[in-house]
Design a protein around this motif. Sequence first.
Motif, mmCIF file in Angstrom:
data_model
loop_
_atom_site.group_PDB
_atom_site.id
_atom_site.type_symbol
_atom_site.label_atom_id
_atom_site.label_comp_id
_atom_site.label_asym_id
_atom_site.label_seq_id
_atom_site.Cartn_x
_atom_site.Cartn_y
_atom_site.Cartn_z
ATOM 1 N N GLY A 11 0.601 -0.838 0.001
ATOM 2 C CA GLY A 11 -0.192 0.198 -0.193
ATOM 3 C C GLY A 11 0.612 1.379 -0.242
ATOM 4 O O GLY A 11 0.382 2.127 0.143
ATOM 5 N N LEU A 12 2.286 0.996 -0.121
ATOM 6 C CA LEU A 12 2.596 2.226 -0.486
ATOM 7 C C LEU A 12 2.979 3.137 -1.536
ATOM 8 O O LEU A 12 3.494 2.276 -2.909
ATOM 9 C CB LEU A 12 4.468 2.250 0.086
ATOM 10 C CG LEU A 12 4.745 1.153 1.320
ATOM 11 C CD1 LEU A 12 6.055 0.932 1.393
ATOM 12 C CD2 LEU A 12 4.508 2.806 2.191
ATOM 13 N N ASP A 13 2.639 3.817 -1.926
ATOM 14 C CA ASP A 13 2.835 5.235 -2.820
ATOM 15 C C ASP A 13 4.342 4.781 -3.244
ATOM 16 O O ASP A 13 5.137 4.784 -2.727
ATOM 17 C CB ASP A 13 2.919 6.368 -3.292
ATOM 18 C CG ASP A 13 0.794 6.600 -3.039
ATOM 19 O OD1 ASP A 13 0.196 5.874 -3.131
ATOM 20 O OD2 ASP A 13 0.673 7.929 -2.730
ATOM 21 N N HIS A 14 4.696 4.863 -4.853
ATOM 22 C CA HIS A 14 6.232 4.929 -4.472
ATOM 23 C C HIS A 14 6.547 5.022 -6.764
ATOM 24 O O HIS A 14 5.769 5.766 -7.088
ATOM 25 C CB HIS A 14 7.208 3.465 -5.372
ATOM 26 C CG HIS A 14 6.437 2.596 -5.965
ATOM 27 N ND1 HIS A 14 5.360 2.120 -6.144
ATOM 28 C CD2 HIS A 14 6.939 2.093 -6.930
ATOM 29 C CE1 HIS A 14 4.781 1.275 -6.202
ATOM 30 N NE2 HIS A 14 5.889 1.552 -7.161
ATOM 31 N N ILE A 15 7.203 6.106 -6.808
ATOM 32 C CA ILE A 15 7.950 6.429 -8.179
ATOM 33 C C ILE A 15 8.354 5.846 -9.683
ATOM 34 O O ILE A 15 9.478 4.762 -8.643
ATOM 35 C CB ILE A 15 9.217 7.895 -8.359
ATOM 36 C CG1 ILE A 15 8.107 8.956 -7.331
ATOM 37 C CG2 ILE A 15 9.034 8.236 -9.072
ATOM 38 C CD1 ILE A 15 9.233 10.009 -6.728
ATOM 39 N N PRO A 16 7.866 5.320 -9.746
ATOM 40 C CA PRO A 16 8.489 4.180 -11.240
ATOM 41 C C PRO A 16 9.478 4.422 -11.333
ATOM 42 O O PRO A 16 9.999 5.538 -11.362
ATOM 43 C CB PRO A 16 7.159 3.654 -11.571
ATOM 44 C CG PRO A 16 6.222 4.090 -11.266
ATOM 45 C CD PRO A 16 6.226 5.575 -11.048
ATOM 46 N N SER A 17 10.562 2.922 -11.665
ATOM 47 C CA SER A 17 11.984 3.731 -11.276
ATOM 48 C C SER A 17 12.766 2.240 -11.922
ATOM 49 O O SER A 17 12.341 1.042 -12.265
ATOM 50 C CB SER A 17 13.193 3.403 -10.710
ATOM 51 O OG SER A 17 14.189 3.987 -10.662
ATOM 52 N N ASN A 18 13.827 1.621 -12.835
ATOM 53 C CA ASN A 18 13.856 1.325 -13.412
ATOM 54 C C ASN A 18 15.761 1.566 -12.976
ATOM 55 O O ASN A 18 17.070 0.830 -13.097
ATOM 56 C CB ASN A 18 14.099 1.094 -15.096
ATOM 57 C CG ASN A 18 13.352 0.961 -15.667
ATOM 58 O OD1 ASN A 18 12.326 -0.398 -15.474
ATOM 59 N ND2 ASN A 18 13.092 1.562 -16.980
ATOM 60 N N ALA A 19 15.836 2.384 -11.726
ATOM 61 C CA ALA A 19 17.175 2.840 -11.171
ATOM 62 C C ALA A 19 17.804 1.620 -10.488
ATOM 63 O O ALA A 19 16.421 1.121 -9.792
ATOM 64 C CB ALA A 19 17.077 3.938 -10.756
ATOM 65 N N PRO A 20 18.947 1.668 -9.781
ATOM 66 C CA PRO A 20 18.952 0.733 -8.691
ATOM 67 C C PRO A 20 18.464 0.770 -7.279
ATOM 68 O O PRO A 20 18.768 0.941 -6.590
ATOM 69 C CB PRO A 20 20.441 0.549 -8.326
ATOM 70 C CG PRO A 20 20.967 1.972 -8.791
ATOM 71 C CD PRO A 20 19.883 2.436 -10.096
ATOM 72 N N TYR A 21 17.601 1.991 -7.240
ATOM 73 C CA TYR A 21 16.940 2.479 -6.283
ATOM 74 C C TYR A 21 15.307 3.039 -6.245
ATOM 75 O O TYR A 21 14.977 3.507 -8.017
ATOM 76 C CB TYR A 21 17.171 3.828 -5.640
ATOM 77 C CG TYR A 21 17.850 4.511 -6.437
ATOM 78 C CD1 TYR A 21 16.561 5.901 -6.414
ATOM 79 C CD2 TYR A 21 18.936 4.165 -6.691
ATOM 80 C CE1 TYR A 21 17.179 7.337 -7.906
ATOM 81 C CE2 TYR A 21 19.192 5.744 -8.088
ATOM 82 C CZ TYR A 21 18.472 6.945 -8.479
ATOM 83 O OH TYR A 21 17.970 8.035 -9.135
ATOM 84 N N ILE A 22 14.539 3.016 -5.228
ATOM 85 C CA ILE A 22 12.920 3.646 -5.591
ATOM 86 C C ILE A 22 13.239 4.476 -4.508
ATOM 87 O O ILE A 22 12.925 4.834 -3.983
ATOM 88 C CB ILE A 22 12.154 2.189 -5.419
ATOM 89 C CG1 ILE A 22 12.781 1.201 -6.409
ATOM 90 C CG2 ILE A 22 10.830 2.688 -5.798
ATOM 91 C CD1 ILE A 22 11.645 -0.141 -5.699
ATOM 92 N N PHE A 23 11.937 5.907 -5.106
ATOM 93 C CA PHE A 23 11.812 6.284 -3.561
ATOM 94 C C PHE A 23 10.714 5.897 -3.980
ATOM 95 O O PHE A 23 9.120 5.974 -4.671
ATOM 96 C CB PHE A 23 11.179 8.242 -4.701
ATOM 97 C CG PHE A 23 12.838 8.256 -4.238
ATOM 98 C CD1 PHE A 23 13.381 8.880 -3.606
ATOM 99 C CD2 PHE A 23 13.097 9.105 -6.109
ATOM 100 C CE1 PHE A 23 14.832 9.783 -3.752
ATOM 101 C CE2 PHE A 23 14.910 9.295 -5.373
ATOM 102 C CZ PHE A 23 15.259 9.921 -5.296
#
Length: 76
Positions: A11-23
Amino acid sequence: QDMQRRLTDLGLDHIPSNAPYIFAQAPNDFDGLVRSLSEAGIVIAPYRFDDGRMVMLPVGRAEQNEKIVQAIGRQR
């Protein structure tokens, strides 16, 4: 992608990413998350982003991601 799905499942919002990290949306007990992950051998940047609403989570091997997801679950 698995890590993003797991964050969504929590249930956590996040910014989709292909990087080795996610906000991702920071859990209520941010400091507890940092401590819990550190004790599990995972170091994250102890910075709150977007006025404390976001945390930068690393994306690693499946077992590392599992530790992160478990720690987040304990802090919610």
